[in-house]
Design a protein around this motif. Structure first.
Motif, PDB file in Angstrom:
ATOM      1  N   LEU A 184       0.826  -1.203   0.000  1.00 15.70           N
ATOM      2  CA  LEU A 184       0.000   0.000   0.000  1.00 15.70           C
ATOM      3  C   LEU A 184       0.858   1.250   0.000  1.00 15.70           C
ATOM      4  O   LEU A 184       1.765   1.399   0.825  1.00 15.70           O
ATOM      5  CB  LEU A 184      -0.924   0.014   1.214  1.00 15.70           C
ATOM      6  CG  LEU A 184      -1.910  -1.155   1.298  1.00 15.70           C
ATOM      7  CD1 LEU A 184      -2.673  -1.097   2.616  1.00 15.70           C
ATOM      8  CD2 LEU A 184      -2.863  -1.146   0.121  1.00 15.70           C
ATOM      9  N   HIS A 244       0.812   5.078   0.772  1.00 17.90           N
ATOM     10  CA  HIS A 244       0.050   6.024   1.587  1.00 17.90           C
ATOM     11  C   HIS A 244       0.271   7.427   1.039  1.00 17.90           C
ATOM     12  O   HIS A 244       1.394   7.937   1.073  1.00 17.90           O
ATOM     13  CB  HIS A 244       0.495   5.955   3.053  1.00 17.90           C
ATOM     14  CG  HIS A 244       0.252   4.618   3.669  1.00 17.90           C
ATOM     15  ND1 HIS A 244      -0.813   4.367   4.489  1.00 17.90           N
ATOM     16  CD2 HIS A 244       0.937   3.456   3.561  1.00 17.90           C
ATOM     17  CE1 HIS A 244      -0.779   3.112   4.873  1.00 17.90           C
ATOM     18  NE2 HIS A 244       0.278   2.534   4.323  1.00 17.90           N
ATOM     19  N   ARG A 248      -4.970   5.409   0.570  1.00 18.86           N
ATOM     20  CA  ARG A 248      -4.027   4.304   0.371  1.00 18.86           C
ATOM     21  C   ARG A 248      -4.347   3.616  -0.949  1.00 18.86           C
ATOM     22  O   ARG A 248      -5.502   3.351  -1.244  1.00 18.86           O
ATOM     23  CB  ARG A 248      -4.120   3.295   1.512  1.00 18.86           C
ATOM     24  CG  ARG A 248      -3.674   3.862   2.833  1.00 18.86           C
ATOM     25  CD  ARG A 248      -3.726   2.833   3.903  1.00 18.86           C
ATOM     26  NE  ARG A 248      -5.120   2.391   4.074  1.00 18.86           N
ATOM     27  CZ  ARG A 248      -5.506   1.477   4.939  1.00 18.86           C
ATOM     28  NH1 ARG A 248      -4.628   0.898   5.728  1.00 18.86           N
ATOM     29  NH2 ARG A 248      -6.770   1.144   5.042  1.00 18.86           N
ATOM     30  N   ASP A 297      -3.256   0.320  -3.485  1.00 13.73           N
ATOM     31  CA  ASP A 297      -2.566  -0.961  -3.581  1.00 13.73           C
ATOM     32  C   ASP A 297      -1.734  -0.978  -4.862  1.00 13.73           C
ATOM     33  O   ASP A 297      -2.282  -1.013  -5.964  1.00 13.73           O
ATOM     34  CB  ASP A 297      -3.583  -2.099  -3.579  1.00 13.73           C
ATOM     35  CG  ASP A 297      -2.935  -3.476  -3.533  1.00 13.73           C
ATOM     36  OD1 ASP A 297      -1.710  -3.580  -3.776  1.00 13.73           O
ATOM     37  OD2 ASP A 297      -3.656  -4.448  -3.257  1.00 13.73           O
TER      38      ASP A 297
END
Length: 81
Positions: A25, A27, A33, A35
């Motif tokens: 993830l 941020h 967030r 993936d």
């Protein structure tokens, strides 16, 4: 959570991401967030962005992926010196 201050080889980093077992993830500063394994737009954004002073923050959902990311970060640091 990892904080990456430099990303000299984004393609190699994305290779580590692709071979990870769990989620990776990214941020974002606004709290979102993404993936990196599943989100093509997030990968493209990562290739285009340069980490600032606060760096890139990533987290891993599977602890077995930690060694590969540490190897990447250590290897990147060696290449700079």
């Amino acid at each position: 959570m990892f904080q990456i201050l430099m990303l000299p080889d984004a393609d190699n980093f994305l290779n580590v991401v692709a071979h990870s077992r769990g989620q990776v993830l990214l941020h974002l500063p606004d709290g979102v967030r993404c993936d990196l394994k599943k989100d093509h737009t997030a990968r493209q954004m990562l290739l285009a962005m340069r980490p600032r002073q606060e760096g890139l923050r990533i987290s891993l959902s599977d602890a077995r992926d930690v060694p590969a990311f540490l190897d990447f970060m250590i290897g990147s640091a060696r290449e700079r010196n």
